[in-house]
Design an enzyme around this catalytic site. Structure first.
Site, short mmCIF file in Angstrom:
data_model
loop_
_atom_site.label_atom_id
_atom_site.label_comp_id
_atom_site.label_asym_id
_atom_site.label_seq_id
_atom_site.Cartn_x
_atom_site.Cartn_y
_atom_site.Cartn_z
N LEU A 299 -17.73 -14.47 25.65
CA LEU A 299 -18.71 -14.01 26.26
C LEU A 299 -19.24 -12.58 25.60
O LEU A 299 -18.24 -11.63 25.92
CB LEU A 299 -18.62 -13.92 27.79
N CYS B 285 -13.81 -13.38 27.81
CA CYS B 285 -13.62 -14.50 27.01
C CYS B 285 -12.24 -15.46 27.36
O CYS B 285 -12.01 -15.52 28.46
CB CYS B 285 -12.94 -14.15 25.59
N ILE C 77 -19.91 -8.79 25.37
CA ILE C 77 -19.88 -7.78 26.34
C ILE C 77 -20.25 -6.46 25.52
O ILE C 77 -21.02 -5.66 25.65
CB ILE C 77 -18.74 -7.48 27.21
N ASN D 96 -8.68 -11.55 25.37
CA ASN D 96 -9.51 -11.81 26.48
C ASN D 96 -9.53 -10.46 27.65
O ASN D 96 -8.53 -10.05 28.00
CB ASN D 96 -9.19 -12.98 27.49
N GLY D 97 -10.60 -10.02 27.47
CA GLY D 97 -10.63 -8.54 28.47
C GLY D 97 -11.36 -7.67 27.83
O GLY D 97 -12.04 -7.63 26.79
N ASP E 99 -13.98 -3.65 20.76
CA ASP E 99 -12.95 -2.86 21.49
C ASP E 99 -11.61 -3.71 21.26
O ASP E 99 -10.48 -2.78 21.20
CB ASP E 99 -13.14 -2.65 22.99
#
Length: 662
Positions: free
Chosen positions: A49, A2, A51, A73-74, A98
């Site tokens: 994005l 992200c 995932i 982000n991650g 997550d």
């Protein structure tokens, strides 16, 4: 993966959040959302994005009482175990994301929650009840988090995954920093080339009190590189098995996703080890991706990579890249990287990532193995410096360094991080570098030294306890890994095409185990990454096992109009007298002289190469300056439209395969 944005201390209606998120749309083309709190003067934004938990994992994320808000982000790995643990402790989990676990870990453990975070991440957490904001970045800086603090209003802070979003928000004006550029030319890495734009240091947590605006920056993970003796009776077989176990766990965690996962594959040991382990763990053939420099056989590893893929039973894809391809995509690559370059490596990764995104959404890479296992040429006792790696081939040793400059470096940080520094830190070299810049900058340049920023990256107290080899390793990690390897050769080029890169060798549990290993198991004589080579010997091709380090490197090109029409266009556009006057950064006389010298062959080859790299650096700075200072709004609109079009086309023409099993 992200993009995130946050502002503190600004009235929410003064923040152009839509524009800031548009600047990050390539990082999160699946959607965006925001949060504004006028009372706290906090604005948060997120582009997504998808995932993990594609259906319900949108952000910002909120605690049950709505008092805590998170943008992240991650990826947080091992999230299934953490989720079960938190549910058992009575915490309500609202989504399958997550990232949501960060909120509940914070509620349970306070600021100690960072100890449970395994993965690559950058996030902002607002706690309305305690009147504070927490900014945090992963241990190695795999995921970016830039920040701008108003020089006259310390309470006004802006954060973003990329600097372009800071500028798009309307709160920050893009201005290039001549001192930072000079420091980069002195081999001191910089997180950003823009004035007053820095990065949250890897492995740190920044706490901002919204009442007092007081800031507290705290490291939450020590980089302990002091090797320890092995227990009596430890065998090579035992060490190989331990390394295999750690690597398999790190790869297995990074294969977990609700979208397809692939592997970047070169002819080298690191990516081959990752691919081999991934192939072993996957129930179906893995997707692998390589770049081929077909017109430069000396730089082309695609043939080895293809043979490796075949031996692993993997699917193989390659992008064929010629010199004009690198030049044609240089400007786009620089827009996303925001980083000047002395080679075209970043452009190559830009093109490779574009290929991979046609097949997968996540990709595993080999980055981090050289840092953990002493793989770079400059770790060997043969006089090589950083430029040897940058050029991708053996170079003659550095010229005789000034004893005074070497003494100054030894006094400041306890060693000479690179042989080139001892030359470049001399007064004469600094005067020469200053003369490359426009006259209006020279007084500022002469009043500062690159030593100031080097000290900020290297802590003498941390270094003094280490052997020289591990001091060099510290510089590799503290100085080069995050701003260079993981940025220009990783996250920025991957996310330009909305693809998430994952780095198993930077799993912090694996890395901690490697850090304690005696150096002779990492570098044995002339054999780099010795233990890794032995640990995966049975699952990689023999030609890769026997092959010595060959860094990823794109073919070099002279910055001269004789290099062809594509290069001539770049020179005319960015290095002409009018272009140099418009930017006001560099001396047009110096550039004209260097262009003339590089065209000739009367200089010794080594010196001519140095001048050529200087010219390429100046060319790429000029491109960034025009994109971000002179034409920012136009570039932002154009690149946003390209991202939207490319992603829409991708969605129409591809069907997401089932997730790779982990």
């Amino acid at each position: 993966m992200c993009g995130i944005f946050a502002s503190l201390g600004y009235a929410p209606d003064s923040v152009d959040l839509d524009s800031a998120l548009a600047a990050l749309s390539h990082r999160g083309p699946d959607g965006n959302n925001g949060y504004r709190n006028a009372q706290k003067q906090v604005v948060l934004g997120h582009t997504r994005l998808s995932i993990i938990d594609i259906a319900s994992g949108g952000q910002p994320l909120y605690s049950q009482d709505r008092e805590k808000v998170l943008i992240c982000n991650g990826e947080i790995y091992d999230h299934q175990r953490l989720r079960a643990e938190l549910i058992a402790d009575g915490y309500p989990i609202a989504t399958g994301s997550d990232s949501e676990l960060i909120l509940h870990l914070y509620e349970r453990d306070g600021l100690d929650f960072t100890q449970h975070l395994r993965g690559e991440f950058a996030f902002i957490l607002l706690d309305c009840r305690l009147q504070r904001v927490i900014a945090c970045r992963d241990r190695f800086g795999i995921k970016p988090l830039f920040m701008h603090q108003h020089p006259d209003q310390p309470g006004q802070l802006v954060f973003a995954s990329e600097a372009k979003a800071l500028f798009a928000s309307g709160l920050v004006k893009p201005v290039l920093d001549p001192i930072g550029l000079r420091d980069m030319l002195s081999f001191v890495p910089m997180d950003s080339v823009f004035e007053h734009v820095t990065a949250l240091p890897p492995g740190h947590l920044l706490l901002v009190d919204l009442g007092t605006r007081e800031q507290t920056l705290t490291p939450y993970w020590p980089l302990d590189l002091l090797p320890e003796p092995l227990p009596a009776g430890t065998t090579e077989a035992t060490l190989c098995q331990s390394l295999r176990d750690h690597l398999e766990e790190a790869v297995a965690l990074r294969l977990q996703a609700d979208v397809p996962v692939g592997v970047y594959l070169s002819g080298g040991l690191d990516s081959t080890a990752v691919a081999a382990v991934a192939a072993k763990l996957s129930a179906k053939p893995i997707e692998t991706f390589s770049i081929s420099f077909s017109d430069h056989a000396d730089f082309d590893e695609a043939l080895i990579a293809e043979r490796t893929a075949r031996s692993l039973g993997a699917r193989f894809h390659k992008v064929i890249c010629q010199r004009d391809d690198l030049l044609a995509h240089l400007e786009d690559s620089l827009w996303f990287s925001e980083t000047p370059a002395v080679n075209y490596n970043g452009v190559g990764k830009f093109l490779l990532s574009r290929l991979a995104r046609q097949h997968v959404t996540c990709v595993l890479t080999g980055e981090g193995a050289d840092e953990g296992l002493l793989g770079y040429g400059y770790f060997k006792a043969n006089g090589q410096g950083l430029s040897s790696h940058a050029y991708g081939r053996d170079q003659a040793g550095a010229s005789a360094a000034s004893a005074a400059a070497a003494d100054t470096l030894n006094e400041a940080v306890g060693f000479v991080p690179q042989p080139e520094m001892a030359e470049l830190f001399t007064p004469g070299a600094q005067r020469m570098l200053a003369r490359l810049f426009n006259r209006k900058h020279r007084q500022r340049l002469q009043g500062t030294s690159p030593l100031q920023r080097l000290r900020q990256r290297l802590d003498r107290r941390e270094l003094d306890r280490l052997p020289l080899l591990n001091k060099l390793q510290t510089f590799s990690i503290r100085g080069l890994l995050s701003p260079f390897i993981l940025a220009n050769l990783g996250d920025r080029q991957e996310m330009a095409h909305s693809i998430e890169g994952r780095t198993p060798f930077l799993d912090h549990k694996l890395f901690q185990w490697l850090a304690k290993l005696p150096n002779e198991w990492k570098l044995r004589g002339d054999v780099e990454k010795y233990l890794l080579r032995e640990a995966v010997k049975d699952i990689i091709p023999e030609e890769v096992y026997c092959r010595r380090k060959w860094p990823y490197i794109t073919p070099p090109m002279w910055v001269s109009k004789r290099s062809g029409t594509a290069m001539a266009r770049l020179i005319d556009t960015y290095l002409s007298r009018s272009a140099l006057c418009a930017s006001g950064l560099f001396s047009s006389n110096a550039v004209r002289l260097m262009l003339l010298i590089v065209r000739t062959s009367w200089l010794p080859g080594r010196l001519r190469e140095k001048l050529n790299n200087l010219l390429l650096f100046m060319l790429t700075v000029q491109i960034i300056e025009k994109q971000y200072v002179q034409q920012f709004d136009q570039q932002l609109h154009t690149q946003h439209q390209r991202t939207q079009t490319a992603y829409s086309t991708l969605k129409r023409t591809t069907r997401e395969p089932e997730a790779q099993p982990g």
